[in-house]
Write an enzyme that holds these catalytic residues in place. Sequence first.
Site, PDB file in Angstrom:
ATOM      1  N   SER A  41      11.602  68.920  25.819  1.00 32.56           N
ATOM      2  CA  SER A  41      10.591  68.929  26.885  1.00 32.56           C
ATOM      3  C   SER A  41      10.633  70.245  27.669  1.00 32.56           C
ATOM      4  CB  SER A  41      10.775  67.743  27.826  1.00 32.56           C
ATOM      5  OG  SER A  41      12.047  67.780  28.435  1.00 32.56           O
TER       6      SER A  41
ATOM      7  N   LEU B 197      -6.285  72.272  10.970  1.00 41.04           N
ATOM      8  CA  LEU B 197      -5.633  72.761  12.194  1.00 41.04           C
ATOM      9  C   LEU B 197      -5.848  71.821  13.385  1.00 41.04           C
ATOM     10  CD1 LEU B 197      -4.192  75.133  13.685  1.00 41.04           C
ATOM     11  CD2 LEU B 197      -6.435  76.243  13.867  1.00 41.04           C
TER      12      LEU B 197
ATOM     13  N   HIS C  74      -3.754  68.763  14.826  1.00 46.47           N
ATOM     14  CA  HIS C  74      -2.545  68.882  15.655  1.00 46.47           C
ATOM     15  C   HIS C  74      -2.952  68.682  17.119  1.00 46.47           C
ATOM     16  CE1 HIS C  74       0.001  69.954  12.271  1.00 46.47           C
ATOM     17  NE2 HIS C  74      -1.117  70.480  11.787  1.00 46.47           N
TER      18      HIS C  74
ATOM     19  N   GLN D 132     -21.293  76.221  15.094  1.00 46.32           N
ATOM     20  CA  GLN D 132     -22.246  76.404  13.994  1.00 46.32           C
ATOM     21  C   GLN D 132     -23.641  75.953  14.393  1.00 46.32           C
ATOM     22  OE1 GLN D 132     -20.708  74.369  10.536  1.00 46.32           O
ATOM     23  NE2 GLN D 132     -20.053  76.293   9.623  1.00 46.32           N
ATOM     24  N   ARG D 133     -23.748  75.208  15.481  1.00 48.00           N
ATOM     25  CA  ARG D 133     -25.081  74.803  15.942  1.00 48.00           C
ATOM     26  C   ARG D 133     -25.719  75.932  16.743  1.00 48.00           C
ATOM     27  NH1 ARG D 133     -24.848  70.026  19.539  1.00 48.00           N
ATOM     28  NH2 ARG D 133     -27.082  69.919  19.193  1.00 48.00           N
TER      29      ARG D 133
ATOM     30  N   ARG E 289     -26.653  73.940   8.631  1.00 51.19           N
ATOM     31  CA  ARG E 289     -25.231  74.155   8.314  1.00 51.19           C
ATOM     32  C   ARG E 289     -24.698  73.144   7.299  1.00 51.19           C
ATOM     33  NH1 ARG E 289     -21.549  72.008  13.361  1.00 51.19           N
ATOM     34  NH2 ARG E 289     -22.715  70.092  13.781  1.00 51.19           N
TER      35      ARG E 289
ATOM     36  N   ASN F 200       1.753  74.724  23.908  1.00 55.15           N
ATOM     37  CA  ASN F 200       3.093  75.023  24.403  1.00 55.15           C
ATOM     38  C   ASN F 200       4.064  75.160  23.228  1.00 55.15           C
ATOM     39  OD1 ASN F 200       4.389  72.431  23.843  1.00 55.15           O
ATOM     40  ND2 ASN F 200       3.088  71.604  25.481  1.00 55.15           N
TER      41      ASN F 200
ATOM     42  N   ARG G  21       6.692  73.638  22.335  1.00 55.13           N
ATOM     43  CA  ARG G  21       7.072  72.424  21.613  1.00 55.13           C
ATOM     44  C   ARG G  21       6.013  72.075  20.570  1.00 55.13           C
ATOM     45  NH1 ARG G  21       8.726  66.647  24.403  1.00 55.13           N
ATOM     46  NH2 ARG G  21      10.006  65.930  22.678  1.00 55.13           N
TER      47      ARG G  21
ATOM     48  N   ARG H 265       3.226  72.789   8.882  1.00 53.41           N
ATOM     49  CA  ARG H 265       2.376  73.733   8.134  1.00 53.41           C
ATOM     50  C   ARG H 265       3.121  74.946   7.609  1.00 53.41           C
ATOM     51  NH1 ARG H 265      -1.874  70.372   7.033  1.00 53.41           N
ATOM     52  NH2 ARG H 265      -2.627  69.420   8.955  1.00 53.41           N
TER      53      ARG H 265
HETATM   54  C1  LIG Z   1       1.103  68.528   3.657  1.00 55.67           C
HETATM   55  C2  LIG Z   1       0.126  67.748   4.481  1.00 55.67           C
HETATM   56  C3  LIG Z   1      -0.779  66.925   3.865  1.00 55.67           C
HETATM   57  C4  LIG Z   1      -1.678  66.172   4.641  1.00 55.67           C
HETATM   58  N1  LIG Z   1      -2.599  65.380   4.004  1.00 55.67           N
HETATM   59  C5  LIG Z   1      -3.462  64.634   4.749  1.00 55.67           C
HETATM   60  C6  LIG Z   1      -4.416  63.769   4.125  1.00 55.67           C
HETATM   61  O1  LIG Z   1      -4.499  63.679   2.923  1.00 55.67           O
HETATM   62  N2  LIG Z   1      -5.265  63.063   4.921  1.00 55.67           N
HETATM   63  C7  LIG Z   1      -5.192  63.130   6.279  1.00 55.67           C
HETATM   64  O2  LIG Z   1      -5.966  62.451   6.967  1.00 55.67           O
HETATM   65  N3  LIG Z   1      -4.320  63.948   6.901  1.00 55.67           N
HETATM   66  C8  LIG Z   1      -3.454  64.694   6.163  1.00 55.67           C
HETATM   67  N4  LIG Z   1      -2.580  65.529   6.802  1.00 55.67           N
HETATM   68  C9  LIG Z   1      -2.607  65.635   8.262  1.00 55.67           C
HETATM   69  C10 LIG Z   1      -1.492  64.796   8.883  1.00 55.67           C
HETATM   70  O3  LIG Z   1      -1.667  63.412   8.610  1.00 55.67           O
HETATM   71  C11 LIG Z   1      -1.473  64.993  10.408  1.00 55.67           C
HETATM   72  O4  LIG Z   1      -2.709  64.576  10.968  1.00 55.67           O
HETATM   73  C12 LIG Z   1      -1.246  66.418  10.810  1.00 55.67           C
HETATM   74  O5  LIG Z   1      -0.177  66.981  10.077  1.00 55.67           O
HETATM   75  C13 LIG Z   1      -0.906  66.481  12.304  1.00 55.67           C
HETATM   76  O6  LIG Z   1       0.332  65.843  12.449  1.00 55.67           O
HETATM   77  P1  LIG Z   1       0.646  64.869  13.628  1.00 55.67           P
HETATM   78  O7  LIG Z   1      -0.373  63.834  13.770  1.00 55.67           O
HETATM   79  O8  LIG Z   1       2.078  64.455  13.438  1.00 55.67           O
HETATM   80  O9  LIG Z   1       0.600  65.991  14.796  1.00 55.67           O
HETATM   81  P2  LIG Z   1       0.122  65.968  16.278  1.00 55.67           P
HETATM   82  O10 LIG Z   1      -1.192  65.380  16.481  1.00 55.67           O
HETATM   83  O11 LIG Z   1       0.275  67.399  16.672  1.00 55.67           O
HETATM   84  O12 LIG Z   1       1.192  65.110  16.990  1.00 55.67           O
HETATM   85  C14 LIG Z   1       2.525  65.586  17.113  1.00 55.67           C
HETATM   86  C15 LIG Z   1       3.432  64.388  17.268  1.00 55.67           C
HETATM   87  O13 LIG Z   1       3.083  63.693  18.475  1.00 55.67           O
HETATM   88  C16 LIG Z   1       3.237  62.301  18.268  1.00 55.67           C
HETATM   89  N5  LIG Z   1       1.920  61.645  18.403  1.00 55.67           N
HETATM   90  C17 LIG Z   1       0.709  62.266  18.527  1.00 55.67           C
HETATM   91  N6  LIG Z   1      -0.256  61.366  18.681  1.00 55.67           N
HETATM   92  C18 LIG Z   1       0.340  60.163  18.647  1.00 55.67           C
HETATM   93  C19 LIG Z   1      -0.151  58.830  18.721  1.00 55.67           C
HETATM   94  N7  LIG Z   1      -1.448  58.563  18.869  1.00 55.67           N
HETATM   95  N8  LIG Z   1       0.727  57.845  18.665  1.00 55.67           N
HETATM   96  C20 LIG Z   1       2.048  58.060  18.526  1.00 55.67           C
HETATM   97  N9  LIG Z   1       2.593  59.298  18.412  1.00 55.67           N
HETATM   98  C21 LIG Z   1       1.733  60.341  18.479  1.00 55.67           C
HETATM   99  C22 LIG Z   1       3.811  62.131  16.855  1.00 55.67           C
HETATM  100  O14 LIG Z   1       5.219  62.153  16.942  1.00 55.67           O
HETATM  101  C23 LIG Z   1       3.326  63.365  16.152  1.00 55.67           C
HETATM  102  O15 LIG Z   1       4.095  63.727  15.026  1.00 55.67           O
HETATM  103  C24 LIG Z   1      -1.657  66.272   6.061  1.00 55.67           C
HETATM  104  C25 LIG Z   1      -0.732  67.112   6.667  1.00 55.67           C
HETATM  105  C26 LIG Z   1       0.157  67.846   5.904  1.00 55.67           C
HETATM  106  C27 LIG Z   1       1.139  68.764   6.614  1.00 55.67           C
END
Ligand SMILES: Cc1cc2nc3c(=O)[nH]c(=O)nc-3n(C[C@H](O)[C@H](O)[C@H](O)COP(=O)(O)OP(=O)(O)OC[C@H]3O[C@@H](n4cnc5c(N)ncnc54)[C@H](O)[C@@H]3O)c2cc1C
Length: 243
Positions: A77, A99, A102, A112-113, A177, A193, A195, A204
């Site tokens: 944190s 992207l 995250h 694009q609009r 588009r 941030n 973290r 990634r």
């Molecule tokens: C190699 C690879 C392949 C992928 N393939 C697919 C795919 O086929 N289809 C697809 O849809 N996506 C895919 N993704 C995207 C993946 O599912 C995630 O959406 C993306 O990597 C963002 O990760 P995250 O949700 O952990 O991150 P963030 O949204 O940045 O969240 C970071 C962390 O915060 C916590 N967090 C955030 N929101 C919540 C919540 N609502 N509840 C509880 N904890 C939370 C979790 O600990 C999470 O890991 C892929 C990603 C990678 C890296």
Amino acid sequence: LKVTLIASTRLEQTASDGFEVDEWLTDPNGTYYNKGEIDHLEEFAGRACYQSWNRPNINTAYNDAYMAHILQVGHESVLEHATAAFYIEGVTRTLTHELVRHRHLSYSQKSQRYVDESEAEFTIPADLMEFSDTLWGAQLIHRMHRHHDDAKRLYADIDAALRERKLGTKRSRGAARAVLPGNVHTSIVVSGNMRAWRDFMRKRWHVAAEREIRELAGIILSELRSIAANTFQDIPEVPFGSE
Ligand SMILES: Cc1cc2nc3c(=O)[nH]c(=O)nc-3n(C[C@H](O)[C@H](O)[C@H](O)COP(=O)(O)OP(=O)(O)OC[C@H]3O[C@@H](n4cnc5c(N)ncnc54)[C@H](O)[C@@H]3O)c2cc1C
């Protein structure tokens, strides 16, 4: 692909109360402060928790060791106090679609609009470009270029036809588009941030990540190391998952 670091957190020397910031920020070589303001802000936040301003533990007296300990115990944190913002140009919409998943990062992307895309540029996927010196590779790349030219012509035709019918540019471009492929270029401001950036790297800057976003992660990582080396000291030089 162009990545520009446009903003990052600066540490004000007046941030402490009853604490010798200058002394704390100066290592025996006298150069610590300028090396990593973000690293030191995070150390400040960590030391505020225990009021350990006088650095009682010799093993974590200096910032690199202090931050190594923070990362090891997962006291992340304190990393949320510092941020960095990037302007990313010449990446594909396919990349930005990945992207923006995250959720702890923040985004402002070219519309694009609103912005005309009739002169849009496209990226030929690197995995195909590697075969550009083969006959079949060159033929596929040539077909992709034709596909892009067709898409741009159709885009312009739809845009013009709808504007002629007084729909206004936002609606005409919003419709046009639809024919642009996912490898069309876009630009986006991304901030977050430390973290959140570290979490992005774990996902990634990884061999399992798609090639374009992995390359972007590597560029951003080297920029982040230049402003916060100790915060990213445990992130490998090569993508996670490499042998
Ligand atoms: C190699 C690879 C392949 C992928 N393939 C697919 C795919 O086929 N289809 C697809 O849809 N996506 C895919 N993704 C995207 C993946 O599912 C995630 O959406 C993306 O990597 C963002 O990760 P995250 O949700 O952990 O991150 P963030 O949204 O940045 O969240 C970071 C962390 O915060 C916590 N967090 C955030 N929101 C919540 C919540 N609502 N509840 C509880 N904890 C939370 C979790 O600990 C999470 O890991 C892929 C990603 C990678 C890296």
